[in-house]
Design a protein around this motif. Structure first.
Motif, PDB file in Angstrom:
ATOM      1  N   ASN A   3      42.731  32.519  37.527  1.00 12.38           N
ATOM      2  CA  ASN A   3      42.491  33.643  38.434  1.00 12.38           C
ATOM      3  C   ASN A   3      43.178  34.921  37.976  1.00 12.38           C
ATOM      4  N   GLY A   7      41.373  38.406  37.533  1.00 14.66           N
ATOM      5  CA  GLY A   7      41.858  39.611  38.200  1.00 14.66           C
ATOM      6  C   GLY A   7      42.087  40.753  37.234  1.00 14.66           C
ATOM      7  N   LEU A  53      38.078  35.183  44.101  1.00 13.49           N
ATOM      8  CA  LEU A  53      38.241  35.071  45.548  1.00 13.49           C
ATOM      9  C   LEU A  53      37.712  33.733  46.062  1.00 13.49           C
ATOM     10  N   ILE A 174      44.329  39.884  43.677  1.00  8.69           N
ATOM     11  CA  ILE A 174      44.024  38.617  42.994  1.00  8.69           C
ATOM     12  C   ILE A 174      45.102  38.287  41.968  1.00  8.69           C
TER      13      ILE A 174
END
Length: 204
Positions: A3, A7, A53, A174
């Motif tokens: 992630n 991001g 997300l 994020i």
């Protein structure tokens, strides 16, 4: 790809709508192959953010959240197809060109629904919970300004700055969340490759 990386890619892509608008002299009627490339970077970063997300559980576990995620991703992928079309053949004005172009506003409208869904689910905490909603408000705010100010350079500048700031905040949320939650909170995206564990490892 974790992630945090998604991001970072989202953060890189965040300012490119503003860059494209400035490159076109704040004239919405201008279009070029460069616009297609800049918008491709922008939308691809947006896709990375939405996937991150989902993996953070922001869309929730209910069926509606899963559906809106896939609708969102589908719209953005089709918008990216238009970006590639515009990059390779600017202002083609074919039926396919106009059909794909429609997924820009549809994708933004869907982001409003995604933002409301994420805020309602409450999986994200603090300010991160409402940033996707702020991102989704770009379209209605833009339409109101358009109705009041028409397509003035000032209106387009404000719209571009709003986009760059809210998309950047979403990406930062994020990046910072992934550092705190770790890989354990990243939910697999079922159906993306419902497939083989090795392929899922590549995606996730």
């Amino acid at each position: 790809m974790n992630n945090r990386t998604l991001g970072i890619l989202a953060l890189i892509g965040a300012p490119f709508l503003l860059i494209d608008t400035a490159n076109n002299g704040f004239n919405i009627n201008q279009s070029s192959g460069i616009s297609g490339l800049l918008n491709l970077l922008y939308t691809t970063g947006w896709i990375c953010a939405v996937i991150a997300l989902k993996r953070m559980g922001a869309f929730g576990d209910k069926r509606f959240g899963k559906i809106i995620f896939w609708v969102q991703i589908s719209c953005l992928v089709l918008a990216d197809c238009w970006n590639i079309y515009e990059w390779m053949q600017p202002r083609a004005e074919t039926t396919l060109y106009f059909m794909l172009d429609a997924f820009w506003p549809i994708g933004n409208l869907c982001m409003l629904v995604s933002g409301i869904t994420i805020a309602a689910q409450g999986v994200l905490k603090g300010w991160r919970r409402y940033v996707p909603l702020a991102v989704g408000l770009w379209l209605p705010i833009g339409l109101v300004l358009w109705a009041i100010l028409t397509r003035t350079p000032g209106m387009l500048l404000f719209s571009g700055i709003y986009s760059a700031l809210t998309w950047s905040l979403m990406a930062i949320g994020i990046i910072t969340s992934s550092g705190n939650t770790g890989e354990a909170n990243q939910q697999p995206i079922r159906g993306l490759a419902g497939v083989h564990p090795k392929l899922q490892e590549t995606v996730y």
